[in-house]
Scaffold this active site. Structure first.
Site, PDB file in Angstrom:
ATOM      1  CE  LYS A 239      -3.940  -1.806   1.971  1.00  0.00           C
ATOM      2  NZ  LYS A 239      -4.067  -2.680   2.420  1.00  0.00           N
TER       3      LYS A 239
ATOM      4  CD  GLU B 286      -5.353   6.081   2.888  1.00  0.00           C
ATOM      5  OE1 GLU B 286      -4.339   5.758   1.800  1.00  0.00           O
ATOM      6  OE2 GLU B 286      -6.222   5.144   3.435  1.00  0.00           O
TER       7      GLU B 286
ATOM      8  CG  HIS C  46     -12.510  -2.892   7.040  1.00  0.00           C
ATOM      9  ND1 HIS C  46     -12.527  -1.449   7.619  1.00  0.00           N
ATOM     10  CD2 HIS C  46     -12.091  -2.831   8.988  1.00  0.00           C
ATOM     11  CE1 HIS C  46     -12.639  -0.321   8.367  1.00  0.00           C
ATOM     12  NE2 HIS C  46     -12.208  -1.593   8.872  1.00  0.00           N
TER      13      HIS C  46
ATOM     14  NE  ARG D 206      -7.138 -10.566  -5.051  1.00  0.00           N
ATOM     15  CZ  ARG D 206      -8.941  -9.786  -4.833  1.00  0.00           C
ATOM     16  NH1 ARG D 206      -9.359 -10.776  -5.409  1.00  0.00           N
ATOM     17  NH2 ARG D 206      -9.034  -9.087  -3.208  1.00  0.00           N
TER      18      ARG D 206
END
Length: 660
Positions: free
Chosen positions: A116, A200, A235, A292
């Site tokens: 990330k 973040e 999530h 993917r």
């Protein structure tokens, strides 16, 4: 060029890939673990190779064994599906070194987007909008804390190599930051082998929008529209739909161009998904890129009319993309939900056990015709055992409609009319979500379930109705050695049954009135059931002048009693005939700590002789990618411990005995 494809995966996605590969003329190879030897994908392929024991590390994550299987069968291409090794750059590189085509992007793209931190740096350089935060290489606590104070609270601490909500913490205040960093590091290291973090700004009340992109090795990149995956729990995606209810042509064009820029930034090839958060002001921000095929790819297939696995195989064979951006259009609406072996009323505890009955409602029982706009992607069949080694997702229900409401109605019916008996599942939870006003109005955000849905009845222990108790008594009142079609003549006189469902026990009296009618009494309720017909798994009856049909599965529990699974709108009910059970047997086990399901013991928190209080966590097992605490049922001393960390245990296995 290649002519034989090995599918390095299991379950519904393995079946999905094998089906398309065979349709295109390719030979196919399935791989499987020992517990998966009877799984449908194994018999569907032309050849199959056992990889090893049940643990993923011994089978579907074992690169050496997968490559050995490819050499044994002379497979010259490997499709990784999703999960397992699908985003493992080392696996892609190992395939390349073996001269085997990896059906996916190049190793550098996988490696870049697998971090990330590195991915976000690349996206900022490419001009893709990103959430304000910290993605630097300096990972010291002091630097992270200083960066967090600059960003402001609330914020997200995220594992750089993570996914699925693991290694992720939301921090509301500076006083909670140090602890969140420590726990996120630990979980990330255990789950992904890397404790690298990013920070973040926490965005609230957002929508989760992802763009399906495709690229070939001829410098062509297109997007196939968006999927809205805003309905999430912890999530994890629960409902996915395409297109998004809030999308405009202008916003789709902007997000599509940003996704294409992300793909070009890493020289991408094949199928990929660029995920964004969309705020209330229609501003969007890069979240991550999945290198993917996605679990939810069927909704894109249904609204575009294209087989994305076919596109993957064509691109891997060196062909250009079959369509340009101008040729791609969206038709209608599609929605998908994921069927899980889990108990929503018990904190979504994963379930294990044998699948006694699997009846997806994809066809009309009377005519045999397939329902319009209905698709079921399944990797299971009756007799399969759901074990603790893998993710508890069993199947996907997908529907298409000319508009969103038609697709939603079809999906509600599909979820409610499909039956999986032998263990509890999440169909009631899915049905309630699909019928919630917020979803119907298309106003879902990522925090909806946690903030607005927690009081829904599907998340509470199911209350069994009197009618359900009576139906269970009726079905258990005759032996399974009798032909079910002769139920109406198999009982003589009057019987009294003692039944159990969970922790509740009831006594029901049954009297046969004639060859078709039965009078049942439960507590103060008396009802007359008129049996119309039965077969192996369905009872058609009339009650209060209304004809109904209920699905069931009955099996012998021991030498003289029976077990019954009964389908209901609120969830699968498991009844036991307790008529001959002794009171001593009913009381046994209160001082025993049993494994809640099949799994691996990861910690035992007490030693023999230590004092423990009722409700204290005494051991932890890991199953289906989750940790499950086990608590003492009584106050006392630890008398004996029967398992150690690392031991593989079965559900209901005795782990610890407490002396009261």
């Amino acid at each position: 060029m290649f002519d034989k494809v090995l599918v390095a995966n299991r379950g519904e996605i393995a079946k999905r890939i094998i089906t398309t590969a065979k349709a295109l003329g390719y030979r196919t190879v399935a791989v499987y673990s020992e517990p998966d030897s009877q799984s449908p994908h194994v018999s569907l392929a032309d050849e199959a190779v056992c990889l090893g024991a049940g643990a993923a590390s011994d089978s579907y994550l074992n690169i050496d064994n997968i490559l050995k299987a490819a050499r044994m069968t002379e497979a010259n291409a490997i499709h990784p599906g999703y999960g397992f090794l699908s985003e493992n750059s080392a696996f892609a590189e190992a395939c390349q070194l073996e001269g085997i085509i990896f059906i996916g992007p190049n190793t550098s793209a996988i490696e870049l987007m697998g971090s990330k931190r590195a991915a976000k740096e690349a996206m900022i350089t490419a001009g893709v909008p990103c959430i304000p935060g910290y993605e630097g290489k300096d990972q010291s606590d002091s630097v992270l804390i200083d960066a967090a104070n600059d960003i402001g609270f609330p914020l997200m601490v995220k594992a750089s190599a993570g996914g699925g909500g693991r290694g992720m913490r939301i921090v509301e205040a500076a006083s909670d930051l140090a602890g969140a960093i420590k726990s996120a590091r630990s979980e990330a290291l255990n789950a992904f082998g890397s404790d690298e973090l990013i920070l973040e700004k926490a965005l609230r009340a957002c929508r989760h929008i992802e763009i399906q992109i495709f690229a070939d090795n001829h410098n062509n990149v297109v997007h196939l529209g968006e999927r809205d995956c805003s309905m999430q729990r912890r999530h994890q995606k629960v409902i996915e739909e395409a297109p998004s209810p809030v999308m405009t042509p202008e916003l789709r064009d902007s997000m599509g161009k940003a996704a294409i820029a992300a793909a070009r930034a890493c020289n991408y090839q094949g199928a990929g998904t660029v995920e964004f958060l969309l705020d209330q002001h229609n501003e969007f921000y890069f979240l991550e890129m999945n290198t993917r095929l996605q679990v939810e790819h069927p909704v894109t297939e249904l609204i575009t009319g294209y087989d994305l696995v076919e596109w993957q195989l064509r691109v891997a064979a060196g062909e250009p993309l079959p369509r340009t951006q101008d040729q791609l259009t969206i038709n209608g609406h599609a929605i998908e939900v994921r069927l899980y072996a889990e108990d929503p009323a018990n904190n979504f505890m994963p379930q294990t056990g044998e699948i006694a009955l699997w009846q997806p409602a994809s066809h009309d029982d009377q005519t045999g015709e397939a329902y319009s706009g209905v698709r079921v992607d399944s990797g299971i069949q009756e007799g399969n055992t759901v074990n603790a080694f893998y993710d508890p997702m069993l199947a996907k229900f997908i529907t298409w409609g000319e508009n969103r409401e038609q697709a939603r109605r079809r999906l509600v019916r599909l979820v409610q009319d499909s039956h999986l008996l032998g263990l509890r599942d999440n169909r009631s939870f899915l049905s309630e979500l699909l019928q919630s006003d917020t979803f119907i109005q298309g106003q879902t955000t990522t925090d909806f379930i946690e903030t607005e849905f927690t009081a829904n009845p599907s998340l509470s222990v199911q209350e069994v109705s009197n009618n359900e108790w009576m139906l269970a008594a009726l079905l258990l009142s005759h032996g399974i050695e009798n032909d079910n079609s002769r139920l109406q003549t198999s009982m003589i006189g009057e019987r009294q049954l003692s039944l159990g469902c969970g922790d509740v026990k009831k006594i029901c009296r049954i009297q046969q009135m004639d060859s078709h009618q039965f009078c049942l009494q439960l507590d103060d309720t008396v009802s007359i059931f008129h049996v119309i017909s039965t077969d192996d798994n369905q009872l058609c009856y009339q009650l209060n002048n209304v004809r109904q049909t209920i699905t069931f599965h009955k099996s012998k529990a021991n030498g003289f009693s029976y077990s019954l699974w009964l389908a209901s709108a609120q969830g699968n009910l498991h009844f036991h005939d307790l008529t001959f059970q002794t009171s001593q047997n009913e009381k046994a086990g209160s001082n025993k700590v049993l494994a809640s399901m099949d799994g691996v013991v990861i910690d035992v928190l007490f030693s023999e002789g230590q004092t423990v209080k009722q409700g204290e966590v005494v051991a932890i097992i890991e199953a289906m990618k989750m940790e499950h605490p086990l608590k003492a049922g009584v106050d006392g001393k630890i008398r004996q411990i029967f398992a150690s960390p690392g031991d593989q245990v079965k559900g209901r296995q005795l782990l610890i005995e407490v002396e009261e």
